[in-house]
Design a protein around this motif. Structure first.
Motif, PDB file in Angstrom:
ATOM      1  N   ASN A 181     -31.554 -22.468  83.905  1.00 54.48           N
ATOM      2  CA  ASN A 181     -31.993 -23.645  83.205  1.00 54.48           C
ATOM      3  C   ASN A 181     -32.655 -23.085  81.597  1.00 54.48           C
ATOM      4  N   GLN A 182     -33.604 -22.084  81.976  1.00 51.72           N
ATOM      5  CA  GLN A 182     -33.970 -21.642  80.658  1.00 51.72           C
ATOM      6  C   GLN A 182     -33.037 -20.814  79.701  1.00 51.72           C
ATOM      7  N   THR A 208     -23.046 -29.848  73.810  1.00 54.09           N
ATOM      8  CA  THR A 208     -23.970 -29.131  74.947  1.00 54.09           C
ATOM      9  C   THR A 208     -24.006 -29.726  76.134  1.00 54.09           C
ATOM     10  N   SER A 209     -23.999 -31.141  76.152  1.00 52.08           N
ATOM     11  CA  SER A 209     -24.198 -32.003  77.403  1.00 52.08           C
ATOM     12  C   SER A 209     -25.545 -31.598  77.915  1.00 52.08           C
ATOM     13  N   ARG A 210     -26.594 -31.377  77.057  1.00 54.11           N
ATOM     14  CA  ARG A 210     -27.960 -30.947  77.298  1.00 54.11           C
ATOM     15  C   ARG A 210     -28.740 -32.163  78.104  1.00 54.11           C
ATOM     16  N   ARG A 214     -29.821 -31.169  81.745  1.00 53.12           N
ATOM     17  CA  ARG A 214     -31.126 -31.582  82.325  1.00 53.12           C
ATOM     18  C   ARG A 214     -31.534 -32.271  83.507  1.00 53.12           C
ATOM     19  N   LYS A 215     -30.765 -33.416  83.443  1.00 54.06           N
ATOM     20  CA  LYS A 215     -30.937 -34.297  84.596  1.00 54.06           C
ATOM     21  C   LYS A 215     -30.386 -33.593  86.013  1.00 54.06           C
ATOM     22  N   GLN A 238     -24.963 -25.387  86.603  1.00 56.81           N
ATOM     23  CA  GLN A 238     -25.774 -24.783  85.422  1.00 56.81           C
ATOM     24  C   GLN A 238     -24.917 -23.464  84.821  1.00 56.81           C
ATOM     25  N   LEU A 239     -24.154 -22.784  85.705  1.00 51.86           N
ATOM     26  CA  LEU A 239     -23.555 -21.781  85.243  1.00 51.86           C
ATOM     27  C   LEU A 239     -22.167 -22.197  84.205  1.00 51.86           C
TER      28      LEU A 239
END
Length: 482
Positions: A181-182, A208-210, A214-215, A238-239
Protein backbone atom coordinates in the motif's frame (compact mmCIF):
# COMPACT_ATOMS: atom_id res chain seq x y z
CA UNK A 1 40.47 21.95 5.41
CA UNK A 2 41.57 20.80 8.85
CA UNK A 3 43.66 22.89 11.26
CA UNK A 4 44.90 21.47 14.53
CA UNK A 5 44.43 23.65 17.58
CA UNK A 6 47.87 24.93 18.50
CA UNK A 7 46.94 26.42 21.85
CA UNK A 8 46.82 23.72 24.57
CA UNK A 9 43.59 23.31 26.48
CA UNK A 10 43.58 24.75 30.01
CA UNK A 11 42.96 22.51 33.02
CA UNK A 12 39.33 22.49 34.23
CA UNK A 13 40.03 24.82 37.13
CA UNK A 14 41.25 27.52 34.67
CA UNK A 15 38.30 27.18 32.27
CA UNK A 16 36.92 30.72 31.96
CA UNK A 17 33.33 31.32 33.00
CA UNK A 18 31.41 34.60 32.62
CA UNK A 19 30.26 34.55 36.26
CA UNK A 20 33.76 34.20 37.76
CA UNK A 21 33.43 30.54 38.63
CA UNK A 22 35.60 27.45 38.09
CA UNK A 23 34.83 23.98 36.87
CA UNK A 24 35.07 21.18 39.40
CA UNK A 25 37.75 18.58 38.52
CA UNK A 26 35.49 15.90 40.07
CA UNK A 27 32.65 16.46 37.60
CA UNK A 28 31.75 13.38 35.54
CA UNK A 29 32.33 15.12 32.19
CA UNK A 30 35.75 16.36 33.28
CA UNK A 31 36.68 12.84 34.41
CA UNK A 32 35.44 11.27 31.16
CA UNK A 33 37.42 13.82 29.15
CA UNK A 34 40.59 12.56 30.85
CA UNK A 35 39.74 8.92 30.01
CA UNK A 36 39.57 9.46 26.23
CA UNK A 37 42.85 9.66 24.22
CA UNK A 38 41.76 12.51 21.94
CA UNK A 39 45.19 13.27 20.47
CA UNK A 40 45.95 9.65 19.55
CA UNK A 41 43.25 9.58 16.87
CA UNK A 42 43.15 13.20 15.74
CA UNK A 43 45.68 12.61 12.98
CA UNK A 44 43.60 9.77 11.54
CA UNK A 45 40.54 12.03 11.56
CA UNK A 46 42.47 14.90 9.94
CA UNK A 47 43.29 12.71 6.91
CA UNK A 48 39.68 13.05 5.81
CA UNK A 49 40.22 16.74 5.03
CA UNK A 50 42.42 18.79 2.74
CA UNK A 51 45.34 20.60 4.35
CA UNK A 52 44.85 23.76 2.27
CA UNK A 53 41.42 23.86 0.61
CA UNK A 54 38.07 24.47 2.20
CA UNK A 55 36.88 26.07 5.40
CA UNK A 56 38.42 24.88 8.69
CA UNK A 57 36.60 21.79 9.95
CA UNK A 58 35.47 21.11 13.49
CA UNK A 59 38.12 19.46 15.63
CA UNK A 60 38.09 15.74 16.32
CA UNK A 61 37.41 16.28 20.02
CA UNK A 62 34.33 18.35 19.22
CA UNK A 63 33.06 15.79 16.70
CA UNK A 64 33.53 12.69 18.89
CA UNK A 65 32.63 14.51 22.10
CA UNK A 66 29.29 15.64 20.68
CA UNK A 67 28.43 12.08 19.61
CA UNK A 68 29.38 10.76 23.07
CA UNK A 69 27.18 13.40 24.75
CA UNK A 70 24.27 12.41 22.53
CA UNK A 71 24.79 8.72 23.32
CA UNK A 72 25.21 9.35 27.05
CA UNK A 73 22.14 11.58 27.44
CA UNK A 74 20.00 9.72 24.89
CA UNK A 75 18.77 12.96 23.31
CA UNK A 76 18.04 14.02 19.74
CA UNK A 77 20.54 15.99 17.65
CA UNK A 78 18.84 19.32 18.36
CA UNK A 79 18.44 18.65 22.07
CA UNK A 80 22.11 17.64 22.28
CA UNK A 81 23.18 21.03 20.90
CA UNK A 82 20.85 22.79 23.37
CA UNK A 83 22.40 20.85 26.26
CA UNK A 84 25.90 21.82 25.12
CA UNK A 85 24.82 25.44 24.78
CA UNK A 86 23.54 25.54 28.39
CA UNK A 87 26.18 23.45 30.18
CA UNK A 88 29.80 24.69 30.61
CA UNK A 89 30.97 21.18 31.52
CA UNK A 90 29.76 19.87 28.17
CA UNK A 91 31.53 22.73 26.41
CA UNK A 92 34.75 21.79 28.19
CA UNK A 93 34.19 18.16 27.22
CA UNK A 94 34.08 18.99 23.48
CA UNK A 95 37.26 21.09 23.72
CA UNK A 96 36.18 24.73 24.10
CA UNK A 97 38.51 27.06 25.99
CA UNK A 98 35.80 29.18 27.62
CA UNK A 99 32.07 29.26 28.06
CA UNK A 100 30.03 30.73 25.22
CA UNK A 101 26.33 31.40 25.10
CA UNK A 102 26.02 30.76 21.37
CA UNK A 103 25.82 27.12 20.18
CA UNK A 104 29.27 25.96 18.99
CA UNK A 105 27.78 24.08 16.01
CA UNK A 106 24.54 23.34 14.19
CA UNK A 107 22.58 20.18 14.89
CA UNK A 108 22.91 19.13 11.23
CA UNK A 109 26.67 18.73 11.78
CA UNK A 110 26.04 15.57 13.80
CA UNK A 111 25.05 13.79 10.58
CA UNK A 112 28.44 14.68 9.06
CA UNK A 113 30.21 13.59 12.26
CA UNK A 114 28.54 10.16 12.08
CA UNK A 115 29.61 9.79 8.45
CA UNK A 116 33.23 10.81 9.11
CA UNK A 117 33.79 8.87 12.34
CA UNK A 118 32.93 5.34 11.30
CA UNK A 119 32.36 2.32 13.51
CA UNK A 120 35.87 0.97 12.93
CA UNK A 121 37.50 4.10 14.37
CA UNK A 122 35.17 4.08 17.36
CA UNK A 123 36.02 0.42 18.04
CA UNK A 124 39.73 1.32 18.01
CA UNK A 125 39.13 4.07 20.56
CA UNK A 126 37.03 1.72 22.69
CA UNK A 127 39.70 -0.99 22.72
CA UNK A 128 42.49 1.45 23.53
CA UNK A 129 40.60 2.96 26.48
CA UNK A 130 39.72 -0.45 27.93
CA UNK A 131 43.16 -1.98 27.38
CA UNK A 132 44.82 0.96 29.11
CA UNK A 133 42.57 0.61 32.14
CA UNK A 134 42.95 -3.19 32.31
CA UNK A 135 46.74 -2.89 32.13
CA UNK A 136 46.63 -0.38 34.99
CA UNK A 137 44.49 -2.59 37.20
CA UNK A 138 46.39 -5.80 36.46
CA UNK A 139 49.19 -5.90 39.02
CA UNK A 140 50.67 -9.15 37.72
CA UNK A 141 51.35 -7.74 34.24
CA UNK A 142 54.75 -6.02 34.36
CA UNK A 143 55.23 -5.43 30.66
CA UNK A 144 52.88 -4.02 28.11
CA UNK A 145 53.10 -6.96 25.75
CA UNK A 146 52.67 -9.44 28.65
CA UNK A 147 55.67 -11.57 27.57
CA UNK A 148 57.18 -13.99 30.01
CA UNK A 149 60.77 -15.11 30.24
CA UNK A 150 62.45 -16.34 27.10
CA UNK A 151 61.73 -19.94 26.21
CA UNK A 152 58.39 -19.99 28.06
CA UNK A 153 55.01 -19.96 26.38
CA UNK A 154 52.49 -17.23 27.09
CA UNK A 155 49.83 -18.57 29.44
CA UNK A 156 46.14 -18.09 28.74
CA UNK A 157 44.58 -15.44 30.94
CA UNK A 158 41.18 -13.93 31.46
CA UNK A 159 37.62 -14.94 30.66
CA UNK A 160 35.82 -14.08 27.42
CA UNK A 161 32.03 -13.95 27.04
CA UNK A 162 30.47 -14.05 23.57
CA UNK A 163 26.88 -13.42 22.53
CA UNK A 164 24.77 -11.80 19.82
CA UNK A 165 21.88 -9.36 19.88
CA UNK A 166 19.86 -7.13 17.58
CA UNK A 167 19.64 -3.33 17.47
CA UNK A 168 16.10 -2.58 16.24
CA UNK A 169 15.66 0.30 13.80
CA UNK A 170 13.00 3.00 13.96
CA UNK A 171 10.57 1.69 11.34
CA UNK A 172 6.87 0.89 11.27
CA UNK A 173 6.17 -2.78 11.89
CA UNK A 174 6.20 -4.20 8.35
CA UNK A 175 3.43 -6.28 6.79
CA UNK A 176 3.19 -7.38 3.18
CA UNK A 177 -0.10 -5.57 2.68
CA UNK A 178 1.15 -2.38 4.36
CA UNK A 179 4.38 -2.24 2.32
CA UNK A 180 2.48 -2.73 -0.94
CA UNK A 181 0.00 0.00 0.00
CA UNK A 182 2.82 2.40 0.83
CA UNK A 183 4.57 1.54 -2.46
CA UNK A 184 1.34 2.18 -4.37
CA UNK A 185 0.93 5.61 -2.77
CA UNK A 186 4.54 6.55 -3.62
CA UNK A 187 4.10 5.49 -7.25
CA UNK A 188 0.98 7.64 -7.49
CA UNK A 189 2.96 10.67 -6.34
CA UNK A 190 5.72 9.87 -8.86
CA UNK A 191 3.13 9.67 -11.64
CA UNK A 192 1.78 13.10 -10.67
CA UNK A 193 5.26 14.66 -10.82
CA UNK A 194 6.12 13.02 -14.15
CA UNK A 195 2.84 14.09 -15.75
CA UNK A 196 3.15 17.81 -14.92
CA UNK A 197 5.51 18.75 -17.80
CA UNK A 198 3.47 16.60 -20.24
CA UNK A 199 0.06 18.22 -19.68
CA UNK A 200 0.06 19.83 -23.14
CA UNK A 201 1.31 16.73 -24.94
CA UNK A 202 -0.87 14.22 -23.07
CA UNK A 203 -4.43 15.40 -22.46
CA UNK A 204 -5.33 12.62 -20.03
CA UNK A 205 -3.29 11.56 -17.03
CA UNK A 206 -2.82 7.79 -16.70
CA UNK A 207 -5.46 6.17 -14.51
CA UNK A 208 -4.21 4.89 -11.19
CA UNK A 209 -7.47 3.72 -9.51
CA UNK A 210 -6.18 5.24 -6.27
CA UNK A 211 -9.60 5.67 -4.67
CA UNK A 212 -10.65 2.07 -5.32
CA UNK A 213 -7.22 0.74 -4.30
CA UNK A 214 -7.36 2.61 -0.98
CA UNK A 215 -10.85 1.26 -0.23
CA UNK A 216 -9.66 -2.28 -0.98
CA UNK A 217 -6.72 -1.80 1.40
CA UNK A 218 -8.79 -0.31 4.24
CA UNK A 219 -11.40 -3.04 3.90
CA UNK A 220 -8.82 -5.55 5.16
CA UNK A 221 -6.51 -3.31 7.22
CA UNK A 222 -9.33 -2.18 9.53
CA UNK A 223 -10.44 -5.70 10.34
CA UNK A 224 -9.47 -7.00 13.75
CA UNK A 225 -9.11 -10.59 12.54
CA UNK A 226 -8.25 -11.39 8.93
CA UNK A 227 -8.24 -14.88 7.48
CA UNK A 228 -5.43 -16.17 5.32
CA UNK A 229 -7.57 -16.14 2.18
CA UNK A 230 -8.73 -12.54 2.76
CA UNK A 231 -5.17 -11.33 3.30
CA UNK A 232 -3.87 -13.19 0.26
CA UNK A 233 -6.67 -11.80 -1.92
CA UNK A 234 -5.95 -8.23 -0.73
CA UNK A 235 -2.22 -8.62 -1.41
CA UNK A 236 -2.99 -9.89 -4.92
CA UNK A 237 -5.12 -6.81 -5.64
CA UNK A 238 -2.46 -4.41 -4.37
CA UNK A 239 0.12 -6.18 -6.53
CA UNK A 240 -2.07 -5.56 -9.61
CA UNK A 241 -2.49 -1.86 -8.76
CA UNK A 242 1.25 -1.49 -8.18
CA UNK A 243 2.07 -3.27 -11.45
CA UNK A 244 -0.30 -0.92 -13.28
CA UNK A 245 1.37 2.15 -11.71
CA UNK A 246 4.88 0.95 -12.59
CA UNK A 247 3.71 0.41 -16.17
CA UNK A 248 2.30 3.96 -16.28
CA UNK A 249 5.63 5.33 -15.06
CA UNK A 250 7.46 3.55 -17.87
CA UNK A 251 4.93 4.90 -20.41
CA UNK A 252 5.40 8.46 -19.15
CA UNK A 253 9.20 8.16 -19.42
CA UNK A 254 8.88 6.86 -23.00
CA UNK A 255 6.52 9.75 -23.79
CA UNK A 256 9.23 12.24 -22.88
CA UNK A 257 8.97 12.68 -19.12
CA UNK A 258 12.34 13.19 -17.45
CA UNK A 259 13.34 11.74 -14.11
CA UNK A 260 14.89 15.13 -13.33
CA UNK A 261 11.40 16.15 -12.24
CA UNK A 262 11.74 13.67 -9.38
CA UNK A 263 13.59 14.38 -6.17
CA UNK A 264 16.56 12.28 -5.12
CA UNK A 265 14.40 10.58 -2.52
CA UNK A 266 11.77 9.66 -5.14
CA UNK A 267 14.41 8.24 -7.50
CA UNK A 268 15.78 5.98 -4.78
CA UNK A 269 12.29 5.07 -3.67
CA UNK A 270 11.31 4.07 -7.23
CA UNK A 271 14.22 1.63 -7.47
CA UNK A 272 13.26 0.19 -4.09
CA UNK A 273 9.62 -0.18 -5.13
CA UNK A 274 10.60 -2.17 -8.22
CA UNK A 275 12.59 -4.57 -6.04
CA UNK A 276 9.75 -4.80 -3.52
CA UNK A 277 7.29 -5.66 -6.29
CA UNK A 278 9.54 -8.49 -7.54
CA UNK A 279 9.92 -9.93 -4.04
CA UNK A 280 6.23 -9.67 -3.12
CA UNK A 281 5.11 -11.11 -6.47
CA UNK A 282 7.49 -14.03 -6.04
CA UNK A 283 6.25 -14.75 -2.49
CA UNK A 284 2.61 -14.44 -3.57
CA UNK A 285 3.03 -16.82 -6.50
CA UNK A 286 5.05 -19.40 -4.54
CA UNK A 287 2.93 -19.01 -1.36
CA UNK A 288 5.99 -18.45 0.84
CA UNK A 289 6.79 -15.96 3.61
CA UNK A 290 10.50 -15.49 2.98
CA UNK A 291 12.77 -14.32 0.18
CA UNK A 292 16.53 -13.56 0.10
CA UNK A 293 17.42 -9.98 1.13
CA UNK A 294 13.80 -9.15 1.85
CA UNK A 295 13.04 -5.41 1.97
CA UNK A 296 10.82 -4.38 4.89
CA UNK A 297 11.05 -0.57 4.62
CA UNK A 298 10.90 1.69 1.57
CA UNK A 299 12.93 4.46 3.22
CA UNK A 300 15.53 2.15 4.82
CA UNK A 301 15.99 -0.65 2.30
CA UNK A 302 19.11 -1.98 4.10
CA UNK A 303 17.09 -3.23 7.09
CA UNK A 304 16.33 -6.94 7.21
CA UNK A 305 14.16 -9.15 9.45
CA UNK A 306 16.33 -10.85 12.09
CA UNK A 307 14.79 -14.05 13.46
CA UNK A 308 15.77 -14.21 17.14
CA UNK A 309 13.24 -16.63 18.64
CA UNK A 310 12.93 -14.59 21.83
CA UNK A 311 9.76 -14.53 23.89
CA UNK A 312 7.60 -11.59 22.86
CA UNK A 313 9.91 -10.63 19.98
CA UNK A 314 10.49 -13.61 17.69
CA UNK A 315 11.52 -11.29 14.84
CA UNK A 316 13.33 -7.97 15.09
CA UNK A 317 14.11 -5.51 12.32
CA UNK A 318 17.56 -3.94 12.42
CA UNK A 319 21.24 -4.79 12.62
CA UNK A 320 22.55 -8.03 14.13
CA UNK A 321 25.60 -7.67 16.39
CA UNK A 322 28.26 -10.05 17.66
CA UNK A 323 29.59 -8.73 20.97
CA UNK A 324 32.35 -9.85 23.34
CA UNK A 325 32.67 -9.01 27.03
CA UNK A 326 35.92 -8.91 29.04
CA UNK A 327 35.94 -7.85 32.71
CA UNK A 328 32.49 -6.25 32.19
CA UNK A 329 33.78 -4.22 29.24
CA UNK A 330 31.98 -4.78 25.93
CA UNK A 331 33.37 -4.74 22.38
CA UNK A 332 31.48 -4.67 19.10
CA UNK A 333 33.15 -7.37 16.98
CA UNK A 334 30.76 -7.72 14.02
CA UNK A 335 27.72 -5.87 12.73
CA UNK A 336 25.62 -6.86 9.74
CA UNK A 337 22.22 -5.98 8.31
CA UNK A 338 21.85 -9.56 7.09
CA UNK A 339 21.10 -12.44 9.43
CA UNK A 340 24.09 -14.68 10.23
CA UNK A 341 25.06 -17.59 12.44
CA UNK A 342 27.05 -16.10 15.32
CA UNK A 343 28.83 -19.39 16.06
CA UNK A 344 30.89 -18.97 12.86
CA UNK A 345 32.64 -15.93 14.36
CA UNK A 346 33.90 -17.49 17.59
CA UNK A 347 37.41 -18.06 16.21
CA UNK A 348 37.61 -14.51 14.87
CA UNK A 349 36.49 -13.03 18.20
CA UNK A 350 38.99 -15.10 20.18
CA UNK A 351 41.79 -14.03 17.81
CA UNK A 352 40.78 -10.39 18.33
CA UNK A 353 41.09 -10.97 22.07
CA UNK A 354 44.64 -12.24 21.58
CA UNK A 355 45.47 -9.32 19.28
CA UNK A 356 44.28 -6.83 21.89
CA UNK A 357 45.75 -8.35 25.07
CA UNK A 358 48.61 -10.49 23.74
CA UNK A 359 47.33 -13.90 24.93
CA UNK A 360 44.39 -16.26 24.53
CA UNK A 361 41.62 -16.34 27.16
CA UNK A 362 41.63 -19.04 29.78
CA UNK A 363 37.97 -19.82 29.13
CA UNK A 364 35.22 -18.81 26.70
CA UNK A 365 31.67 -18.56 28.03
CA UNK A 366 28.97 -18.96 25.39
CA UNK A 367 25.45 -20.30 24.94
CA UNK A 368 24.42 -23.49 23.16
CA UNK A 369 24.66 -22.25 19.55
CA UNK A 370 28.43 -21.64 19.88
CA UNK A 371 29.22 -25.12 21.24
CA UNK A 372 29.80 -26.86 17.92
CA UNK A 373 32.29 -29.68 17.49
CA UNK A 374 34.52 -27.49 15.30
CA UNK A 375 34.65 -24.67 17.85
CA UNK A 376 35.33 -27.11 20.70
CA UNK A 377 38.25 -28.73 18.87
CA UNK A 378 39.68 -25.35 17.90
CA UNK A 379 39.58 -24.12 21.49
CA UNK A 380 41.01 -27.39 22.82
CA UNK A 381 44.06 -27.08 20.53
CA UNK A 382 44.83 -23.68 22.07
CA UNK A 383 44.22 -24.69 25.67
CA UNK A 384 40.97 -22.75 25.96
CA UNK A 385 38.13 -24.15 28.03
CA UNK A 386 34.69 -23.62 26.50
CA UNK A 387 31.74 -23.51 28.86
CA UNK A 388 28.79 -25.88 28.78
CA UNK A 389 28.33 -29.65 28.83
CA UNK A 390 30.11 -31.98 26.43
CA UNK A 391 28.46 -33.04 23.20
CA UNK A 392 26.56 -36.31 23.08
CA UNK A 393 24.39 -38.11 25.59
CA UNK A 394 24.59 -36.53 29.06
CA UNK A 395 26.22 -38.74 31.72
CA UNK A 396 24.05 -40.44 34.32
CA UNK A 397 26.19 -39.46 37.29
CA UNK A 398 27.43 -35.86 37.56
CA UNK A 399 29.62 -34.87 40.48
CA UNK A 400 28.76 -31.93 42.71
CA UNK A 401 31.92 -30.16 41.61
CA UNK A 402 30.90 -30.32 37.94
CA UNK A 403 27.40 -29.07 38.80
CA UNK A 404 28.83 -26.10 40.68
CA UNK A 405 31.21 -25.35 37.82
CA UNK A 406 28.40 -25.45 35.24
CA UNK A 407 26.22 -23.22 37.42
CA UNK A 408 29.10 -20.80 37.92
CA UNK A 409 29.70 -20.62 34.16
CA UNK A 410 26.06 -19.80 33.47
CA UNK A 411 25.99 -17.13 36.18
CA UNK A 412 29.18 -15.60 34.82
CA UNK A 413 27.77 -15.51 31.28
CA UNK A 414 24.82 -13.41 32.49
CA UNK A 415 27.12 -10.39 32.64
CA UNK A 416 26.82 -9.80 28.90
CA UNK A 417 23.02 -9.99 29.10
CA UNK A 418 23.17 -7.24 31.71
CA UNK A 419 25.27 -5.14 29.35
CA UNK A 420 22.70 -5.62 26.60
CA UNK A 421 19.98 -4.52 28.99
CA UNK A 422 21.96 -1.46 30.02
CA UNK A 423 22.63 -0.48 26.39
CA UNK A 424 18.96 -0.92 25.45
CA UNK A 425 17.17 0.45 28.51
CA UNK A 426 19.45 3.32 29.51
CA UNK A 427 21.03 4.19 26.17
CA UNK A 428 19.75 4.12 22.59
CA UNK A 429 20.46 0.55 21.43
CA UNK A 430 16.81 -0.46 21.80
CA UNK A 431 15.74 1.90 18.98
CA UNK A 432 18.28 3.23 16.48
CA UNK A 433 16.89 6.53 15.18
CA UNK A 434 19.47 7.18 12.44
CA UNK A 435 18.33 6.37 8.91
CA UNK A 436 21.46 5.73 6.83
CA UNK A 437 23.35 2.41 7.19
CA UNK A 438 26.73 4.07 7.85
CA UNK A 439 25.36 6.53 10.42
CA UNK A 440 23.44 3.73 12.15
CA UNK A 441 26.64 1.70 12.53
CA UNK A 442 28.35 4.73 14.09
CA UNK A 443 25.45 5.24 16.53
CA UNK A 444 25.56 1.58 17.59
CA UNK A 445 29.35 1.66 18.09
CA UNK A 446 29.05 4.89 20.12
CA UNK A 447 26.57 3.15 22.43
CA UNK A 448 29.10 0.46 23.41
CA UNK A 449 31.78 3.11 23.89
CA UNK A 450 29.46 5.03 26.22
CA UNK A 451 28.67 1.82 28.16
CA UNK A 452 32.39 1.30 28.86
CA UNK A 453 32.95 4.96 29.74
CA UNK A 454 30.05 4.78 32.18
CA UNK A 455 31.65 1.77 33.89
CA UNK A 456 35.01 3.55 34.16
CA UNK A 457 33.27 6.62 35.52
CA UNK A 458 31.51 4.58 38.22
CA UNK A 459 34.80 2.98 39.22
CA UNK A 460 36.51 6.35 39.52
CA UNK A 461 33.67 7.90 41.53
CA UNK A 462 33.45 4.91 43.89
CA UNK A 463 37.22 5.05 44.44
CA UNK A 464 37.04 8.78 45.11
CA UNK A 465 34.14 8.29 47.53
CA UNK A 466 35.97 5.54 49.42
CA UNK A 467 39.11 7.69 49.73
CA UNK A 468 37.02 10.64 50.90
CA UNK A 469 35.24 8.46 53.48
CA UNK A 470 38.53 7.01 54.75
CA UNK A 471 40.05 10.46 55.10
CA UNK A 472 37.08 11.71 57.11
CA UNK A 473 37.09 8.63 59.30
CA UNK A 474 40.82 8.92 59.91
CA UNK A 475 40.53 12.59 60.72
CA UNK A 476 37.74 11.88 63.23
CA UNK A 477 39.82 9.21 65.00
CA UNK A 478 42.81 11.52 65.21
CA UNK A 479 40.68 14.30 66.69
CA UNK A 480 39.20 11.92 69.26
CA UNK A 481 42.66 10.57 70.11
CA UNK A 482 44.07 14.04 70.71
Amino acid sequence: MYRKEEQPLPPPEKFELPFEGKLSPNNRWVIMAELIPWDDFEEEYAKLFSAEKGAPAKLFRMALGTLIIKGKLGTSDRETIEQIKENPYLQYFIGLNCYQQEPPLESSMLVHFRKRIDGELINKINKKIVKREIDKSDKEVKKKDCLQEKGEKIKNKGKLILDATCAPADIKYPTDLGILNQARIETERIIDNLYKPLRVKLRKKPRTSRIIARKEYLKVAKKRKVSYQERRKAIGKQLKYLKKNLGNIEDLIQAGASQENLSKRQKNCLETIKKVYEQQQSMWENKTQSVPQRIVSLTQRHIRPIVRGKAGKPIEFGAKLSVSCVDNYVFLDKISWENFNESCHLKEQVEKYKETFGYYPESVHVDKIYRTRENRNWCKERGIRISGPKLGRPPKNVSEEEKKKAHSDECFRNAIEGKFGQAKRIFSLNLVMTKLPETSITSIAITFLVVNLSKLLRQFLSLFLSLFTNNRTGGTHQTAFH
